[in-house]
Design a protein around this motif. Structure first.
Motif, PDB file in Angstrom:
ATOM      1  N   ASN A 158       0.760  -1.276   0.092  1.00  0.00           N
ATOM      2  CA  ASN A 158       0.269  -0.047   0.024  1.00  0.00           C
ATOM      3  C   ASN A 158       0.878   1.157  -0.127  1.00  0.00           C
ATOM      4  O   ASN A 158       0.788   2.239   0.942  1.00  0.00           O
ATOM      5  CB  ASN A 158      -0.872  -0.075   1.160  1.00  0.00           C
ATOM      6  CG  ASN A 158      -2.022  -1.123   1.317  1.00  0.00           C
ATOM      7  OD1 ASN A 158      -2.487  -1.473   0.360  1.00  0.00           O
ATOM      8  ND2 ASN A 158      -2.283  -1.659   2.245  1.00  0.00           N
ATOM      9  N   ASN A 159       1.869   1.226  -0.895  1.00  0.00           N
ATOM     10  CA  ASN A 159       2.722   2.453  -1.150  1.00  0.00           C
ATOM     11  C   ASN A 159       3.614   2.769  -0.346  1.00  0.00           C
ATOM     12  O   ASN A 159       4.132   3.809   0.158  1.00  0.00           O
ATOM     13  CB  ASN A 159       1.977   3.829  -1.387  1.00  0.00           C
ATOM     14  CG  ASN A 159       1.136   3.738  -2.797  1.00  0.00           C
ATOM     15  OD1 ASN A 159       1.791   3.158  -3.631  1.00  0.00           O
ATOM     16  ND2 ASN A 159      -0.314   4.153  -2.698  1.00  0.00           N
ATOM     17  N   GLU A 160       3.552   1.763   0.909  1.00  0.00           N
ATOM     18  CA  GLU A 160       4.713   1.952   2.059  1.00  0.00           C
ATOM     19  C   GLU A 160       5.985   1.686   1.688  1.00  0.00           C
ATOM     20  O   GLU A 160       6.293   0.937   0.445  1.00  0.00           O
ATOM     21  CB  GLU A 160       4.308   1.153   3.269  1.00  0.00           C
ATOM     22  CG  GLU A 160       2.846   1.772   3.788  1.00  0.00           C
ATOM     23  CD  GLU A 160       2.268   0.772   5.030  1.00  0.00           C
ATOM     24  OE1 GLU A 160       3.168   0.079   5.369  1.00  0.00           O
ATOM     25  OE2 GLU A 160       1.456   1.107   5.416  1.00  0.00           O
ATOM     26  N   TYR A 161       6.960   1.872   2.323  1.00  0.00           N
ATOM     27  CA  TYR A 161       8.305   1.622   2.049  1.00  0.00           C
ATOM     28  C   TYR A 161       8.499  -0.098   2.140  1.00  0.00           C
ATOM     29  O   TYR A 161       8.318  -0.679   3.392  1.00  0.00           O
ATOM     30  CB  TYR A 161       9.326   2.244   3.077  1.00  0.00           C
ATOM     31  CG  TYR A 161      10.801   2.039   2.598  1.00  0.00           C
ATOM     32  CD1 TYR A 161      11.499   2.567   1.364  1.00  0.00           C
ATOM     33  CD2 TYR A 161      11.674   1.247   3.388  1.00  0.00           C
ATOM     34  CE1 TYR A 161      12.866   2.495   1.083  1.00  0.00           C
ATOM     35  CE2 TYR A 161      13.057   1.063   3.180  1.00  0.00           C
ATOM     36  CZ  TYR A 161      13.495   1.556   2.035  1.00  0.00           C
ATOM     37  OH  TYR A 161      14.938   1.407   1.538  1.00  0.00           O
ATOM     38  N   ALA A 162       8.846  -0.554   1.170  1.00  0.00           N
ATOM     39  CA  ALA A 162       8.894  -2.173   1.141  1.00  0.00           C
ATOM     40  C   ALA A 162       9.960  -2.813   1.505  1.00  0.00           C
ATOM     41  O   ALA A 162      10.085  -4.092   1.907  1.00  0.00           O
ATOM     42  CB  ALA A 162       8.120  -2.583  -0.350  1.00  0.00           C
ATOM     43  N   VAL A 163      11.116  -2.231   1.301  1.00  0.00           N
ATOM     44  CA  VAL A 163      12.636  -2.758   1.448  1.00  0.00           C
ATOM     45  C   VAL A 163      12.485  -3.297   3.033  1.00  0.00           C
ATOM     46  O   VAL A 163      12.346  -2.326   4.007  1.00  0.00           O
ATOM     47  CB  VAL A 163      13.661  -1.731   1.060  1.00  0.00           C
ATOM     48  CG1 VAL A 163      14.998  -2.518   1.479  1.00  0.00           C
ATOM     49  CG2 VAL A 163      13.446  -1.530  -0.372  1.00  0.00           C
ATOM     50  N   GLY A 164      13.010  -4.603   3.091  1.00  0.00           N
ATOM     51  CA  GLY A 164      13.181  -5.168   4.465  1.00  0.00           C
ATOM     52  C   GLY A 164      11.614  -5.852   4.965  1.00  0.00           C
ATOM     53  O   GLY A 164      11.967  -6.557   5.880  1.00  0.00           O
TER      54      GLY A 164
END
Length: 780
Positions: A158-164
């Motif tokens: 949902n457009n959040e920072y996905a890395v990690g």
């Protein structure tokens, strides 16, 4: 300038019919060229957005019979090849193996299938362009790590920072795993031969399949890409030496080659020949419009001789007059092109769908191409004015008294030549498509539904079949490795018994792995022996097709029964012979095939139904399938006959292309004939009146007026027939099974062209022939 504009407007108003015909023909011609130009640019753009596109290669593999005949060409290679090539070729900067798959992920509270997933080695990030991704060597090193596209990141996070963060996925048995996202890259452009959304570390795959798979030279299931900054000289010969280093005399049966990334689309999915064909047709259509323009301009200009003489008398120079004529012509062409651009821009969504393309029209992204189009329009305007201006400035009459115009006749003949050639092409393509859709394949693909098979479906296949066949609309159920309409890519070495010894065959025998229900489900015909047994036998049972029997050299299908063979190091006995059947598309000839049971390899289930209540039958299949599915995968199905139809999509689009352009070509030719016939009749009005006064019959006048056009069609037919025959014969060579180029196709094309000419010209000739001669001679 204002004076010139006034002259141009006055010229258009004085000749509204002729100028309307000219305008329509040019707009259609330019619209065809604009659309085809956009389409060609789109085709040539495949895989080009990668920074190193010109240095990226894909390794592909060939296999050969003992006599050197190619029997298989694969875009995939065995897994040991990549690391060995890296060691052998110092010119290879990076190399990566890729294994494509579809996987089941959890999205919120649902399980969804992501079809564009691949396992890839870390070097893939240094070969292709991954904008937005910080390229580090460890992004795809660790197991259960992945880089994903921005679309996937937005979809799952949902457009959040996905890395990690992690993505949960499931294997075929429903086991759950967490995949760590180590990077997010900007979505790739659509024009790619492959477009994965999720790249998972190859070590994840390696841990699952084991070292034995990665050392198997027979497992040709891996796309292998290499970045070669400075391709070596004599690359093919060095690749042959590489193969011979791995196998003694290895190039006698297999070779590998490297193909440029920019060639992959055309070699496997598109066609360069289609570019040449479409470009040629578009140019021909534009030529037809230009011919009309030249012809009718010449006709119009012959009326302006008096006007030009007056201009000369009042002081206009030859250069000024010529400049005005050139300006008129060029502006007319530029306006026609502008209208064509607007029409193509409005129609591009429909055209893209019609021609199965992802075309889009943006002025900003096509400035260079649009500049080329405007240059072309100016060139046509200049060329189109040369001949009529020469006549006009010379002060000579355009027509002789008997109405013969050699230049005009030549151009009319050319128009009918194009029309006849396109009609022949349309009829041939249409007939070949009908042939492909009606030919008996040797198996019955109608009313067969294919669904995916999980390990649990295969393990409990007999129970699954029993549950399905309780439905009276379901006739039979079979499990198999592949299904009809797929390529016969699988094969093993085969030996046959000869004087008590097992001797290898010198050619490839493809395999189909299916159970005892495969033959009855697809209603294949046994011509000797029996079907493979449902019971486990001490000796493995094999079925072969008639082609295998003939190529092996057995005297008859009956003679093959009981013969011992060894296939893939597994000895068995031939128990039955099948009549030849087309498992692949009809582009390919029937191949020697062997069919046997191998339950551990099955991945598809085929279900034969009757035509009763299909919707409820599919619902029943879905519910039963889900009862046996452990992973929770979404249910999907395919009809086998629809899969076969999709094999001929290229031919269907070819038919659409020829139909569209044939109609446009004929329409432009009709426009030209209308304009020319009106002009000819106008010039010969007095002649017709005199002939009628002297007793000429209407039929005689009609014959007189139509004779030149009929002769033109005849000449065009004679010229077009051999050319169209050669072109269509070359096109039909793409098929192992093809229709004949019957004489009636050419005869019908000629008759249609003649009918179009006569219908177009005769109605105007009839009006002139039945007109009261007093009207024509009143002022003589």
């Amino acid at each position: 300038m204002k004076k010139n504009r006034t002259n141009i407007i006055r010229f258009i108003k004085r000749n509204p019919l002729y100028n309307s015909i000219n305008f329509t023909g040019l707009v259609i011609g330019f619209a065809c060229v604009v659309f085809i130009g956009l389409w060609i640019k789109n085709e040539l753009s495949y895989d080009r957005f990668h920074t190193n596109a010109n240095q990226i290669y894909r390794v592909h593999r060939y296999f050969y019979d003992n006599n050197g005949t190619e029997n298989l060409h694969l875009p995939y290679v065995a897994p040991p090849i990549a690391p060995l090539l890296k060691d052998e070729f110092s010119e290879i900067e990076n190399i990566a193996r890729v294994s494509h798959t579809g996987m089941l992920f959890r999205l919120n509270d649902q399980k969804v299938t992501e079809p564009d997933v691949c396992f890839a080695e870390p070097d893939i990030l240094n070969i292709f362009s991954f904008e937005g991704l910080s390229i580090e060597n460890n992004l795809l090193n660790e197991p259960l790590t992945a880089v994903v596209s921005a679309s996937i990141a937005n979809k799952y996070f949902n457009n959040e920072y996905a890395v990690g963060k992690t993505m949960e996925f499931f294997d075929e048995n429903g086991n759950s795993y967490n995949l760590k996202v180590t990077g997010v890259f900007n979505d790739w452009e659509q024009n790619n031969h492959f477009r994965p959304e999720i790249f998972i570390s190859f070590s994840t795959y390696a841990n699952a399949v084991g070292e034995s798979e990665l050392n198997d030279w027979g497992s040709n299931n891996y796309e292998t890409y290499a970045l070669v900054l400075d391709p070596p000289q004599q690359l093919d010969s060095r690749l042959d030496a590489f193969i011979n280093k791995q196998f003694e005399n290895g190039t006698s049966w297999t070779k590998i080659r490297m193909e440029k990334l920019s060639d992959i689309h055309f070699n496997w999915y598109g066609s360069r020949s289609s570019i040449y064909v479409l470009l040629s047709i578009a140019i021909l259509i534009l030529l037809l419009g230009s011919i009309n323009y030249i012809n009718l301009n010449t006709a119009i200009y012959s009326k302006r001789i008096q006007e030009i003489q007056i201009k000369k008398i009042i002081g206009a120079t030859r250069k000024q007059i010529l400049s005005l004529l050139v300006l008129e012509s060029v502006l007319f062409c530029i306006i026609s092109l502008s209208v064509a651009l607007i029409l193509v821009g409005l129609a591009i969504p429909y055209l893209a769908n019609l021609f199965n393309s992802n075309l889009a029209f943006s002025v900003r992204q096509n400035l260079t191409l649009i500049a080329v189009f405007f240059t072309l329009s100016i060139f046509i305007g200049l060329v189109s004015v040369v001949y009529p201006a020469k006549i006009l400035l010379s002060g000579k009459k355009y027509l002789s008294s008997n109405g013969k115009m050699s230049f005009r006749n030549g151009m009319v003949i050319f128009q009918f030549f194009v029309s006849i050639a396109l009609i022949v092409s349309f009829l041939t393509v249409n007939r070949q498509l009908d042939y492909l859709q009606t030919k008996n394949l040797g198996l019955n693909q109608e009313n067969v539904i294919s669904v995916s098979a999980s390990p649990n479906h295969i393990e409990k296949l007999d129970v699954f079949r029993d549950q399905l066949t309780k439905n009276p609309n379901i006739i039979d159920v079979t499990g198999s490795k592949r299904i009809p309409s797929q390529r016969l890519d699988d094969s093993n070495a085969m030996k046959v018994s000869n004087n008590g010894k097992m001797e290898p065959l010198g050619f490839r025998v493809a395999n189909i792995r299916g159970d005892e229900h495969f033959v009855p489900t697809y209603e294949m015909k046994l011509i000797a022996g029996n079907n493979i047994s449902s019971q486990t036998k001490e000796v493995k049972e094999y079925l072969v097709n008639r082609s295998a029997v003939e190529k092996i050299g057995w005297e008859s299908p009956e003679a093959a029964i009981g013969q011992f063979v060894e296939y893939g190091n597994e000895k068995g006995r031939i128990v039955g012979v099948l009549e030849n059947f087309n498992y692949e598309s009809l582009h390919n000839a029937v191949f020697p095939i062997i069919l046997y049971k191998d339950p551990f390899s099955y991945n598809r289930i085929s279900i034969r139904t009757n035509q009763t209540d299909i919707a409820n039958t599919i619902t029943f299949i879905k519910n039963t399938w889900q009862d046996f599915d452990l992973s929770g995968s979404p249910f999907s199905y395919q009809f086998i006959d629809e899969r076969f139809e999709r094999l001929y999509q290229s031919e269907k689009y070819t038919k659409t292309i020829f139909t569209s352009f044939m109609v446009l070509a004929i329409f432009i030719a009709i426009l030209g004939l209308v304009g020319l016939s009106l002009f000819v009749l106008e010039l010969r009005t007095k002649e017709i009146g005199i002939r009628k006064v002297n007793g000429a019959k209407i039929s005689e006048i009609l014959t007189l007026l139509n004779k030149d056009f009929v002769i033109g069609v005849g000449i065009a037919f004679v010229v077009a027939t051999p050319i169209a025959y050669y072109a269509m014969n070359k096109w039909l060579e793409n098929f192992a099974y093809k229709t004949n180029l019957s004489w009636w196709i050419f005869a019908l094309s000629g008759v249609l062209a003649l009918g179009i000419a006569l219908l177009t010209v005769s109605w105007q000739s009839w009006r002139a022939a039945t007109r009261n001669p007093v009207e024509a001679l009143r002022y003589e």
